[in-house]
Design a protein around this motif. Structure first.
Motif, PDB file in Angstrom:
ATOM      1  N   HIS A  80       0.873  -1.182   0.000  1.00  0.00           N
ATOM      2  CA  HIS A  80       0.000   0.000   0.000  1.00  0.00           C
ATOM      3  C   HIS A  80       0.906   1.227   0.000  1.00  0.00           C
ATOM      4  O   HIS A  80       1.845   1.286   0.785  1.00  0.00           O
ATOM      5  CB  HIS A  80      -0.868  -0.071   1.272  1.00  0.00           C
ATOM      6  N   VAL A  81       0.622   2.188  -0.877  1.00  0.00           N
ATOM      7  CA  VAL A  81       1.542   3.324  -1.002  1.00  0.00           C
ATOM      8  C   VAL A  81       1.120   4.555  -0.211  1.00  0.00           C
ATOM      9  O   VAL A  81       1.719   5.607  -0.346  1.00  0.00           O
ATOM     10  CB  VAL A  81       1.788   3.745  -2.471  1.00  0.00           C
ATOM     11  N   GLU A  82       0.106   4.446   0.625  1.00  0.00           N
ATOM     12  CA  GLU A  82      -0.236   5.614   1.442  1.00  0.00           C
ATOM     13  C   GLU A  82       0.979   5.952   2.313  1.00  0.00           C
ATOM     14  O   GLU A  82       1.664   5.052   2.817  1.00  0.00           O
ATOM     15  CB  GLU A  82      -1.464   5.308   2.307  1.00  0.00           C
ATOM     16  N   PRO A  83       1.257   7.254   2.470  1.00  0.00           N
ATOM     17  CA  PRO A  83       2.519   7.633   3.123  1.00  0.00           C
ATOM     18  C   PRO A  83       2.707   7.114   4.551  1.00  0.00           C
ATOM     19  O   PRO A  83       3.842   7.084   5.037  1.00  0.00           O
ATOM     20  CB  PRO A  83       2.474   9.165   3.095  1.00  0.00           C
ATOM     21  N   ASP A  84       1.644   6.698   5.234  1.00  0.00           N
ATOM     22  CA  ASP A  84       1.880   6.126   6.574  1.00  0.00           C
ATOM     23  C   ASP A  84       2.639   4.805   6.481  1.00  0.00           C
ATOM     24  O   ASP A  84       3.124   4.295   7.499  1.00  0.00           O
ATOM     25  CB  ASP A  84       0.578   5.977   7.397  1.00  0.00           C
ATOM     26  N   CYS A 103       5.591  -4.548  -6.155  1.00  0.00           N
ATOM     27  CA  CYS A 103       4.302  -3.892  -5.882  1.00  0.00           C
ATOM     28  C   CYS A 103       3.413  -4.001  -7.116  1.00  0.00           C
ATOM     29  O   CYS A 103       3.851  -4.461  -8.166  1.00  0.00           O
ATOM     30  CB  CYS A 103       4.520  -2.424  -5.521  1.00  0.00           C
ATOM     31  N   SER A 104       2.172  -3.565  -6.989  1.00  0.00           N
ATOM     32  CA  SER A 104       1.275  -3.572  -8.145  1.00  0.00           C
ATOM     33  C   SER A 104       1.713  -2.491  -9.138  1.00  0.00           C
ATOM     34  O   SER A 104       2.441  -1.560  -8.777  1.00  0.00           O
ATOM     35  CB  SER A 104      -0.166  -3.313  -7.692  1.00  0.00           C
ATOM     36  N   LYS A 109       3.387   3.372 -10.158  1.00  0.00           N
ATOM     37  CA  LYS A 109       3.117   4.714 -10.683  1.00  0.00           C
ATOM     38  C   LYS A 109       2.981   5.722  -9.530  1.00  0.00           C
ATOM     39  O   LYS A 109       3.560   6.810  -9.555  1.00  0.00           O
ATOM     40  CB  LYS A 109       1.811   4.658 -11.502  1.00  0.00           C
ATOM     41  N   PHE A 110       2.240   5.332  -8.515  1.00  0.00           N
ATOM     42  CA  PHE A 110       2.018   6.241  -7.377  1.00  0.00           C
ATOM     43  C   PHE A 110       3.332   6.541  -6.637  1.00  0.00           C
ATOM     44  O   PHE A 110       3.522   7.638  -6.126  1.00  0.00           O
ATOM     45  CB  PHE A 110       1.009   5.640  -6.385  1.00  0.00           C
TER      46      PHE A 110
END
Ligand SMILES: Cc1cc2nc3c(=O)[nH]c(=O)nc-3n(C[C@H](O)[C@H](O)[C@H](O)COP(=O)(O)O)c2cc1C
Ligand SMILES: [Fe+2]
Ligand SMILES: [Fe+2]
Length: 396
Positions: A80-84, A103-104, A109-110
């Motif tokens: 998961h690329v959310e910054p947390d 990663c996916s 890209k994110f």
């Protein structure tokens, strides 16, 4: 000092807790803090499973260094690329530039989007069913779109039977000396924060959580390693069952809450009468919440828990009391459905609170509003007791 924990002979917990954070996502109060979990697999190849939030960067990096103990880092799996969970990727890559990020495609890209100066990174993309072999251990990737972002994947390690579940099966609350849910009294001390985490963070994505639960049902899960909160190795069914209810928008309990607003106390007094009558009717543990004094994340969570909710609201400047409106719009955003609501409105010259509440409900997923809707003029009068009785009877 190294604070990592050994989970299995080849698996370590290297996350850390933030006990100073006021609000998660700068929005939801976290009076008990929050943990950012991260794991390291020490196999023939080494793999880091997610990084952590910047706030715990020093501790995380020390734990990583101590756990690797001089070995190179071969893989960084990003669920998961959310910054947390992503924030420290660059710090890790500066120390281990050869590591391959797994990663996916969307996550790849994110990742570039988040590091605006560009990141030199070797990415190996994975899709549903792809595997990563590290020697004795193999991770199989399962997409979990919109749990909680579109790029999310979870992974299943078959040797130990571990689901690395990303944001799913997490909770607010810093970890103390116990890493495992079975070492704390989860149902007494943690479930409210787990519900508040779930409902506010992923509550909107019930359909996607149901999809993930169906995929998970095909796996022999002996342990769940989430990105927030304790690790699950016992009674996993208890927590899965909670998520099943929450994601189907079913109430956890037949229970009633009264959520009210009041500037000068008259509406609050009427709310107390309603709560008393619900108690007399046989509802147990009837709770009252001042909508202006309670952070909306708690109200959303309580609304997911309960079957019956009575809204008691003043009219304000020709509209609905703003904190009540804010709460109802949050319920709408979370696709809250299937609950039974009662409405009591107040107004001194032209009450419109009930009409405004019904307008919001007309744009929500289906809920039931029972009759009668009670209208107070400034303060409740003795002769209105019959109407309140009827309302409570209808909720009964
Ligand atoms: C700032 C303010 C604005 C209000 N606006 C309206 C209004 O537009 N229409 C109305 O019928 N009553 C209005 N009221 C009256 C309240 O709806 C309510 O009847 C009154 O405040 C008594 O309830 P309370 O003691 O719970 O605050 C207003 C009250 C306040 C303080
Ligand atoms: Fe997230
Ligand atoms: Fe998260």
């Amino acid at each position: 000092m190294n604070t990592s924990r050994k989970i299995k002979d080849a698996l370590y917990y290297i996350g850390a807790s933030d006990r100073r954070l006021a609000q998660f996502e700068n929005m939801m109060p976290v009076p008990r803090g929050v943990s950012y979990n991260s794991y390291v697999l020490l196999d023939e190849k080494t793999a880091l499973l997610d990084t952590a939030d910047n706030a715990v960067g020093a501790q995380f990096l020390e734990n990583l260094q101590c756990t690797l103990a001089g070995r190179p880092l071969d893989y960084i799996v990003i669920h998961h690329v959310e910054p947390d969970h992503l924030a420290l990727l660059e710090e890790v890559l500066l120390r281990h530039p050869q590591a391959v990020v797994v990663c996916s495609a969307m996550a790849g890209k994110f990742i570039q989007q988040f590091f605006s100066h560009g990141l030199q990174v070797n990415i190996q993309t994975v899709k549903e069913g792809d595997t990563l072999n590290t020697g004795r251990h193999t991770l199989t990737f399962v997409t979990a779109q919109m749990v909680h972002w579109p790029e999310v994947v979870v992974s299943y390690e078959s040797e130990y039977g571990i689901l690395f579940s990303a944001d799913a099966f997490g909770t607010f609350g810093a970890l103390g000396g116990n890493l495992y849910a079975d070492e704390v009294n989860f149902d007494r001390d943690w479930i409210d924060e787990a519900r508040r985490y779930y409902t506010n963070i992923v509550g909107k994505y019930g359909i996607q959580v149901q999809t993930l639960l169906k995929k998970a049902a095909n796996l022999d899960i002996k342990m769940i390693c989430p990105l927030h909160g304790p690790v699950w190795r016992q009674d996993i069914g208890y927590f899965i069952e909670k998520h099943d209810l929450w994601s189907r928008y079913e109430p956890e309990q037949k229970a009633a809450v009264v959520i009210y607003g009041s500037m000068y106390g008259h509406t609050e007094s009427a709310a107390t009468v309603v709560a008393n009558k619900l108690g007399e009717k046989g509802f147990r543990d009837v709770r009252m919440y001042d909508v202006a004094a309670t952070h909306v994340s708690y109200l959303v969570s309580e609304t997911f828990r309960c079957s019956h909710i009575v809204l008691v609201a003043p009219t304000y400047n020709g509209g609905l009391y703003p904190p009540m409106e804010n709460y109802l719009l949050d319920l709408k955003a979370h696709f809250l459905q299937g609950r039974t609501f009662g409405i009591v409105e107040n107004g001194t010259w032209a009450p419109v609170a009930a009409k405004e509440i019904q307008k919001i409900f007309s744009e929500m997923k289906p809920n039931t509003i029972v009759e009668p809707i009670v209208t107070l003029k400034s303060a409740m009068k003795e002769e209105q007791m019959g109407q309140v009785d009827q309302l409570v009877e209808a909720l009964g």
